[in-house]
Motif scaffolding. Structure first.
Motif, PDB file in Angstrom:
ATOM      1  N   LEU A 168      12.149 -37.472   4.984  1.00 40.17           N
ATOM      2  CA  LEU A 168      11.350 -37.015   3.849  1.00 40.17           C
ATOM      3  C   LEU A 168       9.944 -36.630   4.279  1.00 40.17           C
ATOM      4  O   LEU A 168       9.423 -35.580   3.890  1.00 40.17           O
ATOM      5  CB  LEU A 168      11.258 -38.139   2.813  1.00 40.17           C
ATOM      6  CG  LEU A 168      12.068 -37.958   1.552  1.00 40.17           C
ATOM      7  CD1 LEU A 168      12.082 -39.245   0.744  1.00 40.17           C
ATOM      8  CD2 LEU A 168      11.466 -36.846   0.713  1.00 40.17           C
ATOM      9  N   LEU A 169       9.356 -37.484   5.061  1.00 43.58           N
ATOM     10  CA  LEU A 169       7.989 -37.208   5.510  1.00 43.58           C
ATOM     11  C   LEU A 169       7.943 -35.938   6.346  1.00 43.58           C
ATOM     12  O   LEU A 169       7.086 -35.076   6.137  1.00 43.58           O
ATOM     13  CB  LEU A 169       7.446 -38.389   6.321  1.00 43.58           C
ATOM     14  CG  LEU A 169       7.074 -39.626   5.507  1.00 43.58           C
ATOM     15  CD1 LEU A 169       6.552 -40.713   6.425  1.00 43.58           C
ATOM     16  CD2 LEU A 169       6.036 -39.287   4.462  1.00 43.58           C
ATOM     17  N   ARG A 170       8.872 -35.847   7.276  1.00 49.59           N
ATOM     18  CA  ARG A 170       8.922 -34.650   8.110  1.00 49.59           C
ATOM     19  C   ARG A 170       9.047 -33.418   7.229  1.00 49.59           C
ATOM     20  O   ARG A 170       8.344 -32.424   7.405  1.00 49.59           O
ATOM     21  CB  ARG A 170      10.133 -34.730   9.047  1.00 49.59           C
ATOM     22  CG  ARG A 170       9.793 -35.238  10.442  1.00 49.59           C
ATOM     23  CD  ARG A 170      11.000 -35.130  11.362  1.00 49.59           C
ATOM     24  NE  ARG A 170      11.981 -36.188  11.131  1.00 49.59           N
ATOM     25  CZ  ARG A 170      11.943 -37.377  11.726  1.00 49.59           C
ATOM     26  NH1 ARG A 170      10.970 -37.652  12.576  1.00 49.59           N
ATOM     27  NH2 ARG A 170      12.866 -38.280  11.491  1.00 49.59           N
ATOM     28  N   ASP A 171       9.952 -33.522   6.290  1.00 47.76           N
ATOM     29  CA  ASP A 171      10.197 -32.408   5.392  1.00 47.76           C
ATOM     30  C   ASP A 171       8.939 -32.055   4.608  1.00 47.76           C
ATOM     31  O   ASP A 171       8.548 -30.891   4.492  1.00 47.76           O
ATOM     32  CB  ASP A 171      11.325 -32.792   4.435  1.00 47.76           C
ATOM     33  CG  ASP A 171      11.622 -31.680   3.457  1.00 47.76           C
ATOM     34  OD1 ASP A 171      11.932 -30.572   3.918  1.00 47.76           O
ATOM     35  OD2 ASP A 171      11.536 -31.922   2.245  1.00 47.76           O
ATOM     36  N   ALA A 172       8.307 -33.083   4.077  1.00 46.96           N
ATOM     37  CA  ALA A 172       7.104 -32.854   3.275  1.00 46.96           C
ATOM     38  C   ALA A 172       6.034 -32.163   4.105  1.00 46.96           C
ATOM     39  O   ALA A 172       5.419 -31.180   3.676  1.00 46.96           O
ATOM     40  CB  ALA A 172       6.581 -34.177   2.734  1.00 46.96           C
ATOM     41  N   MET A 173       5.846 -32.672   5.317  1.00 46.85           N
ATOM     42  CA  MET A 173       4.821 -32.074   6.167  1.00 46.85           C
ATOM     43  C   MET A 173       5.174 -30.634   6.508  1.00 46.85           C
ATOM     44  O   MET A 173       4.313 -29.759   6.488  1.00 46.85           O
ATOM     45  CB  MET A 173       4.665 -32.896   7.446  1.00 46.85           C
ATOM     46  CG  MET A 173       3.967 -34.212   7.254  1.00 46.85           C
ATOM     47  SD  MET A 173       2.283 -34.029   6.628  1.00 46.85           S
ATOM     48  CE  MET A 173       1.415 -33.503   8.117  1.00 46.85           C
TER      49      MET A 173
ATOM     50  N   SER B 134       7.004 -28.516   4.835  1.00 43.48           N
ATOM     51  CA  SER B 134       6.880 -27.597   3.714  1.00 43.48           C
ATOM     52  C   SER B 134       5.417 -27.325   3.416  1.00 43.48           C
ATOM     53  O   SER B 134       5.026 -26.200   3.104  1.00 43.48           O
ATOM     54  CB  SER B 134       7.578 -28.168   2.480  1.00 43.48           C
ATOM     55  OG  SER B 134       6.817 -29.211   1.931  1.00 43.48           O
ATOM     56  N   VAL B 135       4.609 -28.345   3.549  1.00 38.72           N
ATOM     57  CA  VAL B 135       3.188 -28.143   3.290  1.00 38.72           C
ATOM     58  C   VAL B 135       2.565 -27.244   4.347  1.00 38.72           C
ATOM     59  O   VAL B 135       1.745 -26.388   4.042  1.00 38.72           O
ATOM     60  CB  VAL B 135       2.466 -29.501   3.244  1.00 38.72           C
ATOM     61  CG1 VAL B 135       0.986 -29.314   3.462  1.00 38.72           C
ATOM     62  CG2 VAL B 135       2.729 -30.161   1.909  1.00 38.72           C
ATOM     63  N   ARG B 136       3.008 -27.454   5.571  1.00 39.49           N
ATOM     64  CA  ARG B 136       2.459 -26.608   6.628  1.00 39.49           C
ATOM     65  C   ARG B 136       2.851 -25.155   6.393  1.00 39.49           C
ATOM     66  O   ARG B 136       2.049 -24.254   6.573  1.00 39.49           O
ATOM     67  CB  ARG B 136       2.966 -27.070   7.990  1.00 39.49           C
ATOM     68  CG  ARG B 136       2.308 -28.335   8.478  1.00 39.49           C
ATOM     69  CD  ARG B 136       2.225 -28.337   9.993  1.00 39.49           C
ATOM     70  NE  ARG B 136       1.709 -29.612  10.468  1.00 39.49           N
ATOM     71  CZ  ARG B 136       2.474 -30.601  10.889  1.00 39.49           C
ATOM     72  NH1 ARG B 136       3.787 -30.475  10.870  1.00 39.49           N
ATOM     73  NH2 ARG B 136       1.928 -31.715  11.326  1.00 39.49           N
TER      74      ARG B 136
ATOM     75  N   ASP C 153       3.699 -23.791   3.552  1.00 36.98           N
ATOM     76  CA  ASP C 153       2.993 -23.305   2.379  1.00 36.98           C
ATOM     77  C   ASP C 153       1.544 -23.014   2.716  1.00 36.98           C
ATOM     78  O   ASP C 153       0.953 -22.067   2.209  1.00 36.98           O
ATOM     79  CB  ASP C 153       3.061 -24.343   1.256  1.00 36.98           C
ATOM     80  CG  ASP C 153       2.387 -23.821   0.007  1.00 36.98           C
ATOM     81  OD1 ASP C 153       2.980 -22.984  -0.666  1.00 36.98           O
ATOM     82  OD2 ASP C 153       1.231 -24.231  -0.257  1.00 36.98           O
ATOM     83  N   ALA C 154       1.013 -23.849   3.588  1.00 38.19           N
ATOM     84  CA  ALA C 154      -0.384 -23.658   3.956  1.00 38.19           C
ATOM     85  C   ALA C 154      -0.586 -22.276   4.550  1.00 38.19           C
ATOM     86  O   ALA C 154      -1.646 -21.678   4.420  1.00 38.19           O
ATOM     87  CB  ALA C 154      -0.811 -24.731   4.960  1.00 38.19           C
TER      88      ALA C 154
ATOM     89  N   VAL D  36      15.035 -46.190   6.649  1.00 35.33           N
ATOM     90  CA  VAL D  36      13.874 -45.734   7.414  1.00 35.33           C
ATOM     91  C   VAL D  36      14.095 -44.299   7.887  1.00 35.33           C
ATOM     92  O   VAL D  36      13.194 -43.462   7.823  1.00 35.33           O
ATOM     93  CB  VAL D  36      13.627 -46.665   8.614  1.00 35.33           C
ATOM     94  CG1 VAL D  36      12.569 -46.096   9.521  1.00 35.33           C
ATOM     95  CG2 VAL D  36      13.214 -48.036   8.122  1.00 35.33           C
TER      96      VAL D  36
ATOM     97  N   GLU E 226      15.860 -42.043   6.461  1.00 31.26           N
ATOM     98  CA  GLU E 226      15.700 -41.159   5.309  1.00 31.26           C
ATOM     99  C   GLU E 226      14.235 -40.949   4.980  1.00 31.26           C
ATOM    100  O   GLU E 226      13.777 -39.830   4.716  1.00 31.26           O
ATOM    101  CB  GLU E 226      16.431 -41.767   4.108  1.00 31.26           C
ATOM    102  CG  GLU E 226      16.625 -40.811   2.966  1.00 31.26           C
ATOM    103  CD  GLU E 226      17.292 -41.495   1.781  1.00 31.26           C
ATOM    104  OE1 GLU E 226      17.164 -41.000   0.666  1.00 31.26           O
ATOM    105  OE2 GLU E 226      17.937 -42.568   1.974  1.00 31.26           O
ATOM    106  N   ALA E 227      13.499 -42.042   5.012  1.00 27.82           N
ATOM    107  CA  ALA E 227      12.068 -41.940   4.688  1.00 27.82           C
ATOM    108  C   ALA E 227      11.357 -41.001   5.650  1.00 27.82           C
ATOM    109  O   ALA E 227      10.554 -40.160   5.232  1.00 27.82           O
ATOM    110  CB  ALA E 227      11.429 -43.322   4.730  1.00 27.82           C
ATOM    111  N   PHE E 228      11.682 -41.101   6.915  1.00 28.97           N
ATOM    112  CA  PHE E 228      11.003 -40.233   7.871  1.00 28.97           C
ATOM    113  C   PHE E 228      11.475 -38.789   7.747  1.00 28.97           C
ATOM    114  O   PHE E 228      10.700 -37.862   7.948  1.00 28.97           O
ATOM    115  CB  PHE E 228      11.163 -40.766   9.299  1.00 28.97           C
ATOM    116  CG  PHE E 228      10.177 -41.843   9.603  1.00 28.97           C
ATOM    117  CD1 PHE E 228       8.870 -41.517   9.904  1.00 28.97           C
ATOM    118  CD2 PHE E 228      10.526 -43.174   9.531  1.00 28.97           C
ATOM    119  CE1 PHE E 228       7.943 -42.499  10.152  1.00 28.97           C
ATOM    120  CE2 PHE E 228       9.610 -44.167   9.772  1.00 28.97           C
ATOM    121  CZ  PHE E 228       8.308 -43.838  10.083  1.00 28.97           C
TER     122      PHE E 228
END
Lengths: 319, 319
Positions: free
Chosen positions: B80-85, B87-89, B91-92, B74, B76-78
């Motif tokens: 990942l999510l934090r990371d994804a958000m 990076s997208v932010r 990049d945005a 769990v 690790e999954a979070f």
DNA sequence: TTCATGGATAAGCTCTCTTCATGCATGCAG
DNA sequence: CTGCATGCATGAAGAGAGCTTATCCATGAA
């Protein structure tokens, strides 16, 4: 500012489905919600990111570059979560933690557990024992067997058997004094653990009121099974629960001279947290256990949360 | 049964924090919620799993075996999510998609964009052009520059400059007929794209009502900048927006014989989705652009969602 | 003992999320 | 080319999950 809402979790789940399925409507179906809700959640996420994630084309949606960046990581994260939950759920069913008194464990469970394993091959049983009554909140235990009155708040208990007791000794020892004919005969022999209140209780029931147990040498062995070993070895007479020694009786290693049994009102119970009553492994073990004790009838009564257990169901043999 | 609630997402987030921090209270602090809420969520998850995840010891909590299984995945999954958000932010904010008419892009943006890059070095600009007006819902575009009335539902628009037009030609060409003294003199020359309504508009404004433009050979070049090239090359007189050719005028390659300018009521606007008005990169570009057009004042008025843009802010030069 | 810490429980309210109803644009079939 | 089906958006309204406040209990420390 709320740390908590760093990112909208539900929206991410919806996004994951929508990106995977390429459709809000389908995502809604998969998630059991309406297309409207999906639309709402996606917009929520887009607001949070500050950037559109989908291009709304007439009859299809398409990920934007930003959406394409997000999708794989989010997908992976949810795979991980799904996986984690699945493994935990499986594991939750896979191992059963049982706590028992040492006596019940060695004298009853040890010999019967095999039939449970046969019935539930996928469940691994781990057993711990102690004389003390464990607290389900503090120990990692699914199910416990203990003796007492059956009233434990928050727990459900089912009676297994009454804790009767009666003197037992090896036939050889009995013969060495020409047989045991009256309760008083027992006093000619060494009493194993004369301080045990069971002795006083039994002698009183047998009408022997002048048994001077206190003056005899103490020799508490702790668990009843040790006393049984001692009795079988001919070291004296012990006060035991006959149900625990059917083999020793059948093989002539232990002998119960009187039908009279004492009972101090306690019984053995199987108990578990009422809140977990629906857990398959707990239910499985409980049902098996109760079945073992009353093959014909499966009487079972639950305690209501937080109060007063109930019982009933006659012990296999009453005095 | 709702697929959606396969597993309680929020509860998992809370679990992650609680497991990491080893305390419900601390987890609550981190997540911006009360200890009570944490307790509730953990219980929710435990119900879902069917198994306790924490042992509640007096002044501490401890993961059960099940909890220990769950925690790393769990976590690790979070991550990942934090990371994804994140990076997208990032990049945005990192790339800005601008759409423009070809003319504005080549004649104005191309020469001024450098100053924006200097001001916002972290933002990469990607530009697309087309004569058509793009739909923000279907194209991945953050910000567009277009000419029109400024009224587009759902979009906010700020006026940049009015689209004035006036005849322009190369000085050499003008001299070849002894100079341009009256509007009627222009008719002695080849008219580039005589079908352009701007010509009729301008001649009418100049008091020349008998200009027979329709009979002249058509030669629509498409974008105004092509016509400007043709005019510079001495191939005729074009009707152009003078603001787009300051350099050509300064260098004596283009010559504007009359102060009279036509205007058909259209202007250039910078537009973006009102919902995204707070996006830093959009705000940054908008502010820069408006600053370029009116260095002193930064007048800015928003359109309300869904209706009627507003304007104001005088174009840099009115007719 | 008394205080401080950390968690559980109960009750009530808020606001998020959902649904229903509707509209709009597009692609497809007859 | 008209009519129908598909797919998403919007607006209003309702339900209920999830949060908070208030309180209690147990334990370890002073």
């Amino acid at each position: 500012m709320k740390m908590s809402k760093q990112f909208p979790l539900n929206a991410l789940r919806v996004f994951e489905a929508a990106a995977r399925l390429g459709s809000f409507t389908k995502a809604g179906d998969e998630l059991g919600m309406t297309q409207t809700a999906v639309s709402y959640q996606i917009k929520l996420l887009e607001d949070n990111v500050g950037e559109p994630l989908f291009l709304r084309r007439p009859r299809q949606i398409q990920l934007t570059r930003t959406g394409e960046m997000l999708e794989p990581k989010v997908g992976e994260a949810f795979d991980l979560l799904r996986d984690a939950m699945a493994s935990v759920r499986n594991d939750a069913e896979a191992t059963l933690l049982i706590h028992s008194t040492p006596t019940f464990a060695s004298q009853w469970l040890a010999r019967h557990l095999g039939s449970f394993q046969l019935k539930h091959p996928s469940v691994a049983v781990r057993m711990t024992t102690s004389e003390t009554i464990i607290d389900f909140n503090r120990e990692a235990v699914d199910l416990a067997i203990r003796s007492g009155t059956g009233e434990w708040p928050g727990l459900t208990s089912h009676p297994l058997m009454s804790v009767d007791f009666t003197p037992m000794l090896s036939p050889q020892l009995a013969e060495s004094i020409g047989g045991i004919h009256t309760p008083r005969d027992l006093l000619k022999l060494r009493i194993i653990d004369p301080g045990d209140p069971w002795w006083a209780h039994w002698f009183a029931a047998a009408g022997v009121h002048d048994a001077d147990l206190a003056s005899r040498p103490a020799s508490r062995l702790g668990a009843q099974s040790f006393e049984a070993r001692a009795a079988i070895a001919g070291q004296g007479v012990a006060i035991l629960t006959p149900e625990f020694y059917p083999d020793d009786i059948a093989l002539g290693r232990l002998y119960q001279p009187f039908d009279l049994r004492g009972n101090d009102g306690h019984q053995y119970w199987v108990v578990y947290q009422t809140a977990r009553r629906h857990s398959p492994k707990i239910k499985g073990f409980r049902d098996w256990l109760l079945g073992e004790f009353s093959p014909s009838e499966g009487t079972t009564i639950n305690a209501d949360r937080g109060h007063l257990a109930t019982h009933l169901s006659r012990p296999r043999e009453a005095t």
